[in-house]
Design an enzyme around this catalytic site. Structure first.
Site, short mmCIF file in Angstrom:
data_model
loop_
_atom_site.label_atom_id
_atom_site.label_comp_id
_atom_site.label_asym_id
_atom_site.label_seq_id
_atom_site.Cartn_x
_atom_site.Cartn_y
_atom_site.Cartn_z
N GLY A 1 0.64 -1.35 -0.12
CA GLY A 1 -0.03 0.03 0.10
C GLY A 1 0.84 1.19 0.38
N LYS A 6 -3.17 7.17 21.16
CA LYS A 6 -3.42 7.43 19.41
C LYS A 6 -4.25 8.19 19.26
CE LYS A 6 -0.31 8.68 14.78
NZ LYS A 6 -2.05 8.91 14.43
N GLY A 64 0.66 5.16 -0.29
CA GLY A 64 -0.35 6.20 -0.92
C GLY A 64 0.97 7.21 0.00
N ALA A 65 0.34 7.60 1.72
CA ALA A 65 0.99 8.67 1.64
C ALA A 65 2.50 7.89 2.72
CB ALA A 65 -0.06 9.68 2.45
N ASN A 119 -3.85 4.36 11.54
CA ASN A 119 -5.15 4.32 13.24
C ASN A 119 -5.64 3.58 13.76
OD1 ASN A 119 -3.56 6.79 13.96
ND2 ASN A 119 -4.22 7.82 11.62
#
Ligand SMILES: NC(=O)C1=CN([C@@H]2O[C@H](COP(=O)(O)OP(=O)(O)OC[C@H]3O[C@@H](n4cnc5c(N)ncnc54)[C@H](OP(=O)(O)O)[C@@H]3O)[C@@H](O)[C@H]2O)C=CC1
Ligand SMILES: CC(C)(CO)C(=O)C(=O)O
Length: 317
Positions: free
Chosen positions: A14, A198, A16-17, A109
């Site tokens: 994955g 978090k 992505g960012a 997250n």
């Protein structure tokens, strides 16, 4: 003569960012990094990856060892899984790219995100959780903007390491990979506690960015949204406590003050709304709410925020 120890081979599941940022940093530090992509495969294979970072400057990686199918990847010793928690069917993909006894680090997250993956992952693979304290987003195919922060904290979830010393050695190895790429990384002795901590940030800011259509700067500039953020943070601390995790007094204030000093930031949930991707509501809201409820603790403000977000998510197709 001393034999040089080979650096572990790293796979990014994955890109992505998060996957693109950390993968690029590790590759630039000399690791052999292989990137699995989906919609951005052709762009990244042709043009490479670019990170425009307010911390490190403009960085690029070209060529990129890019793949559109996990079966084409070489066996990787470490797999950094950076697809969203809403992605399904990741276990067979991970199993195909994993070397025997590989360590799988889930960079997502939310609460208990490792549990559903563990159920379908081969027993021989170590599963770890990683908490990214960073502000990054995709600007375009293969182009990532890094606004602030960068640390990754790592904890062991489950797998063939049964004693604490072996688990902590694996966690230290993972944190060491990031540190050798110039990224701050701490070993976390209690992954579950760290995930609750978090959430003290993600529960208010991710959801309110979507519900109120506001990034951190306007949210922090308004007395009413400030009060709402603090009330939501207090509920997360209460939920964590009910589940047996005491969050240090002052931790919510620390995050609140940190956000005051951060550059204006749109949380990743806002980007999901914008691009009509499913929102990470199960991991960030439903699971903590269910865990707190099972411990006898109602969290009415978070529940109201969650229900409003479910409404928005359903219509965002
Ligand atoms: N962005 C941030 O600053 C932070 C994010 N996080 C967390 O990190 C996680 C990742 O977020 P982020 O990087 O922002 O998300 P992105 O949407 O930018 O990246 C997710 C990537 O995973 C890819 N992907 C999903 N499923 C698959 C699959 N089956 N095979 C191959 N690739 C796949 C997506 O491909 P495609 O392009 O096709 O969708 C996309 O490139 C989330 O849990 C988020 O909450 C945590 C801290 C900060
Ligand atoms: C903004 C920050 C640093 C908060 O912990 C983050 O990591 C996130 O967006 O999830």
């Amino acid at each position: 003569m001393m034999q040089a120890v080979a650096k572990p081979r790293i796979g990014i599941i994955g890109t992505g960012a998060i996957g693109g940022f950390y993968g690029l940093m590790l590759a630039r530090a000399g690791f052999d990094v292989h990137f699995l992509l989906r919609s951005e495969f052709s762009a990244v294979a042709a043009q490479g990856l670019q990170v425009n970072s307010a911390v490190h400057g403009a960085l690029s990686l070209n060529p990129v060892q890019a793949y559109s199918a996990a079966e084409d990847m070489p066996p990787c010793d470490w797999l950094l899984v950076a697809a969203k928690s809403t992605s399904s069917g990741l276990a067979p993909v991970i199993a195909k790219a994993a070397a025997p006894g590989a360590k799988v680090l889930l960079l997502q997250n939310g609460l208990d995100v490792e549990d559903s993956l563990r159920e379908v992952l081969p027993d021989s693979l170590h599963l770890l959780g990683g908490l990214c304290l960073i502000c990054v987003h995709r600007e375009g195919p293969g182009v990532i903007t890094h606004q602030a922060l960068g640390a990754v904290n790592v904890g062991y979830h489950s797998g063939p390491a049964h004693d604490e010393a072996t688990r902590m050695a694996i966690v230290e190895e993972g944190a060491g990979l990031f540190r050798s790429a110039g990224i701050d990384s701490q070993a976390m002795p209690n992954l579950h506690q760290a995930r609750w901590q978090k959430l003290v940030w993600n529960i208010p800011y991710n959801g309110l960015s979507v519900l109120l259509g506001a990034s951190t700067a306007p949210l922090m500039a308004d007395a009413d949204s400030r009060a709402l953020i603090q009330a939501l943070m207090a509920e997360v601390v209460q939920g964590a406590k009910a589940c047996g995790h005491d969050i240090a007094p002052g931790y919510a204030d620390f995050l609140f003050n940190m956000t005051d000093k951060m550059p204006d930031y749109w949380p990743s949930m806002h980007h999901d709304l914008l691009h009509k991707r499913p929102l990470e509501l199960d991991a960030i809201y439903a699971r903590p709410l269910a865990a707190a409820k099972a411990a006898g603790c109602e969290l009415p403000r978070i529940e109201a925020l969650y229900r409003a977000l479910v409404f928005i998510d359903r219509r965002n197709v």
